[in-house]
Design a protein around this motif. Structure first.
Motif, PDB file in Angstrom:
ATOM      1  N   ILE A   2       0.825  -1.160  -0.041  1.00  0.00           N
ATOM      2  CA  ILE A   2      -0.027   0.018   0.014  1.00  0.00           C
ATOM      3  C   ILE A   2       0.879   1.291  -0.073  1.00  0.00           C
ATOM      4  O   ILE A   2       1.605   1.497   0.882  1.00  0.00           O
ATOM      5  CB  ILE A   2      -1.066   0.015   1.268  1.00  0.00           C
ATOM      6  N   LYS A   3       0.936   1.907  -1.025  1.00  0.00           N
ATOM      7  CA  LYS A   3       1.831   3.367  -1.259  1.00  0.00           C
ATOM      8  C   LYS A   3       0.691   4.224  -0.998  1.00  0.00           C
ATOM      9  O   LYS A   3      -0.189   4.648  -1.261  1.00  0.00           O
ATOM     10  CB  LYS A   3       2.220   3.355  -2.501  1.00  0.00           C
ATOM     11  N   ALA A   4       1.128   5.341   0.250  1.00  0.00           N
ATOM     12  CA  ALA A   4       0.055   6.248   0.653  1.00  0.00           C
ATOM     13  C   ALA A   4       0.476   7.593  -0.235  1.00  0.00           C
ATOM     14  O   ALA A   4       1.676   7.639  -0.680  1.00  0.00           O
ATOM     15  CB  ALA A   4       0.753   6.563   2.039  1.00  0.00           C
ATOM     16  N   LYS A   5      -0.565   8.182  -0.178  1.00  0.00           N
ATOM     17  CA  LYS A   5      -0.581   9.538  -0.978  1.00  0.00           C
ATOM     18  C   LYS A   5      -1.448  10.629  -0.360  1.00  0.00           C
ATOM     19  O   LYS A   5      -2.509  10.457   0.258  1.00  0.00           O
ATOM     20  CB  LYS A   5      -1.161   9.168  -2.378  1.00  0.00           C
ATOM     21  N   LEU A   6      -0.783  11.984  -0.392  1.00  0.00           N
ATOM     22  CA  LEU A   6      -1.504  12.996   0.316  1.00  0.00           C
ATOM     23  C   LEU A   6      -2.405  13.220  -0.920  1.00  0.00           C
ATOM     24  O   LEU A   6      -2.133  13.726  -1.952  1.00  0.00           O
ATOM     25  CB  LEU A   6      -0.497  13.961   0.251  1.00  0.00           C
ATOM     26  N   LYS A   7      -3.692  13.521  -0.500  1.00  0.00           N
ATOM     27  CA  LYS A   7      -4.865  13.684  -1.572  1.00  0.00           C
ATOM     28  C   LYS A   7      -5.319  15.134  -1.246  1.00  0.00           C
ATOM     29  O   LYS A   7      -5.638  15.608  -2.417  1.00  0.00           O
ATOM     30  CB  LYS A   7      -6.064  12.866  -1.028  1.00  0.00           C
ATOM     31  N   ALA A   8      -4.948  15.892  -0.191  1.00  0.00           N
ATOM     32  CA  ALA A   8      -5.065  17.290  -0.318  1.00  0.00           C
ATOM     33  C   ALA A   8      -4.482  17.928   0.919  1.00  0.00           C
ATOM     34  O   ALA A   8      -3.901  16.982   1.601  1.00  0.00           O
ATOM     35  CB  ALA A   8      -6.780  17.492  -0.088  1.00  0.00           C
ATOM     36  N   MET A   9      -4.528  18.973   1.025  1.00  0.00           N
ATOM     37  CA  MET A   9      -3.923  19.772   2.333  1.00  0.00           C
ATOM     38  C   MET A   9      -4.900  21.186   2.440  1.00  0.00           C
ATOM     39  O   MET A   9      -4.987  21.775   1.650  1.00  0.00           O
ATOM     40  CB  MET A   9      -2.613  19.987   2.179  1.00  0.00           C
ATOM     41  N   TRP A  10      -5.211  21.486   3.817  1.00  0.00           N
ATOM     42  CA  TRP A  10      -6.053  22.557   4.357  1.00  0.00           C
ATOM     43  C   TRP A  10      -5.704  22.729   5.732  1.00  0.00           C
ATOM     44  O   TRP A  10      -5.033  22.139   6.484  1.00  0.00           O
ATOM     45  CB  TRP A  10      -7.210  22.549   3.734  1.00  0.00           C
ATOM     46  N   THR A  92       5.162   3.082   3.270  1.00  0.00           N
ATOM     47  CA  THR A  92       4.651   1.894   2.283  1.00  0.00           C
ATOM     48  C   THR A  92       4.706   0.432   3.071  1.00  0.00           C
ATOM     49  O   THR A  92       5.751   0.060   3.608  1.00  0.00           O
ATOM     50  CB  THR A  92       5.431   1.909   0.962  1.00  0.00           C
ATOM     51  N   CYS A  93       3.402   0.007   3.277  1.00  0.00           N
ATOM     52  CA  CYS A  93       3.263  -1.165   3.974  1.00  0.00           C
ATOM     53  C   CYS A  93       2.275  -2.261   3.301  1.00  0.00           C
ATOM     54  O   CYS A  93       1.728  -1.829   2.172  1.00  0.00           O
ATOM     55  CB  CYS A  93       2.876  -1.228   5.555  1.00  0.00           C
ATOM     56  N   LYS A  94       2.154  -3.418   3.893  1.00  0.00           N
ATOM     57  CA  LYS A  94       1.463  -4.514   3.097  1.00  0.00           C
ATOM     58  C   LYS A  94      -0.131  -4.135   3.273  1.00  0.00           C
ATOM     59  O   LYS A  94      -0.904  -4.760   2.485  1.00  0.00           O
ATOM     60  CB  LYS A  94       1.705  -5.853   3.852  1.00  0.00           C
ATOM     61  N   THR A  95      -0.576  -3.506   4.384  1.00  0.00           N
ATOM     62  CA  THR A  95      -1.870  -3.067   4.605  1.00  0.00           C
ATOM     63  C   THR A  95      -2.242  -1.802   4.841  1.00  0.00           C
ATOM     64  O   THR A  95      -1.128  -0.946   5.380  1.00  0.00           O
ATOM     65  CB  THR A  95      -2.550  -3.976   5.728  1.00  0.00           C
ATOM     66  N   TRP A  96      -3.512  -1.296   4.858  1.00  0.00           N
ATOM     67  CA  TRP A  96      -3.777   0.143   4.941  1.00  0.00           C
ATOM     68  C   TRP A  96      -3.354   0.406   6.331  1.00  0.00           C
ATOM     69  O   TRP A  96      -2.993   1.506   6.975  1.00  0.00           O
ATOM     70  CB  TRP A  96      -5.080   0.645   4.593  1.00  0.00           C
ATOM     71  N   GLU A  97      -3.945  -0.352   7.301  1.00  0.00           N
ATOM     72  CA  GLU A  97      -3.666  -0.393   8.734  1.00  0.00           C
ATOM     73  C   GLU A  97      -2.236  -0.183   9.203  1.00  0.00           C
ATOM     74  O   GLU A  97      -1.925   0.619   9.848  1.00  0.00           O
ATOM     75  CB  GLU A  97      -4.243  -1.405   9.664  1.00  0.00           C
ATOM     76  N   GLU A  98      -1.299  -1.024   8.681  1.00  0.00           N
ATOM     77  CA  GLU A  98       0.130  -0.989   8.911  1.00  0.00           C
ATOM     78  C   GLU A  98       0.676   0.463   8.498  1.00  0.00           C
ATOM     79  O   GLU A  98       1.344   1.016   9.217  1.00  0.00           O
ATOM     80  CB  GLU A  98       0.784  -2.083   8.326  1.00  0.00           C
ATOM     81  N   THR A  99       0.096   0.676   7.093  1.00  0.00           N
ATOM     82  CA  THR A  99       0.649   1.985   6.463  1.00  0.00           C
ATOM     83  C   THR A  99       0.169   3.050   7.448  1.00  0.00           C
ATOM     84  O   THR A  99       0.910   3.934   7.560  1.00  0.00           O
ATOM     85  CB  THR A  99      -0.021   2.089   5.247  1.00  0.00           C
ATOM     86  N   ALA A 100      -1.196   3.327   7.850  1.00  0.00           N
ATOM     87  CA  ALA A 100      -1.570   4.292   8.660  1.00  0.00           C
ATOM     88  C   ALA A 100      -0.955   4.423  10.231  1.00  0.00           C
ATOM     89  O   ALA A 100      -0.590   5.398  10.514  1.00  0.00           O
ATOM     90  CB  ALA A 100      -3.120   4.218   9.030  1.00  0.00           C
TER      91      ALA A 100
END
Length: 116
Positions: A2-10, A92-100
């Motif tokens: 799971i590669k994380a991405k910044l979707k927006a910022m405010w 970057t990790c195997k699952t979203w939970e690990e990534t988060a």
């Protein structure tokens, strides 16, 4: 993976498109960062406190371990965004939970310490 991405910022306090601190060398701002998988539209919400060393010197009186804080020498939104993205790339990790969970080392996660 799971590669994380910044979707927006405010920021809830300022419009980032027009915000210019009164003093670029002494400022603080809290950023809201929706971050999710690069393969989906969804995101979890993370926060990051950004400030200058001068702001810390004038406003942080007690010894404290600072978490979820980015210290920058001047307010430069491009540089701040680039720094945030560099940290996100490390998560970057195997699952979203690990990534988060990994992201929450750097950014305050909306589900940190959450239990069912």
């Amino acid at each position: 993976m799971i590669k994380a991405k910044l979707k927006a910022m405010w920021s809830i306090d300022h419009d980032l498109k027009t915000y210019i601190p009164e003093d670029k060398n002494e400022f603080y701002i809290t950023l809201n960062l929706p971050i999710g998988s690069s393969k989906t539209d969804g995101a979890d919400y993370f926060d990051l406190f950004v400030c200058s060393p001068e702001w810390l010197c004038k406003h942080q009186w007690e010894p404290e371990i600072l978490r979820h804080t980015l210290v920058v020498r001047k307010y430069d939104l491009d540089e701040i965004t680039e720094t945030i993205n560099k940290y996100i790339e490390k998560c970057t990790c195997k699952t979203w939970e690990e990534t988060a969970q990994k992201l929450s080392r750097y950014f305050a996660w909306e589900f940190e310490d959450y239990s069912d």
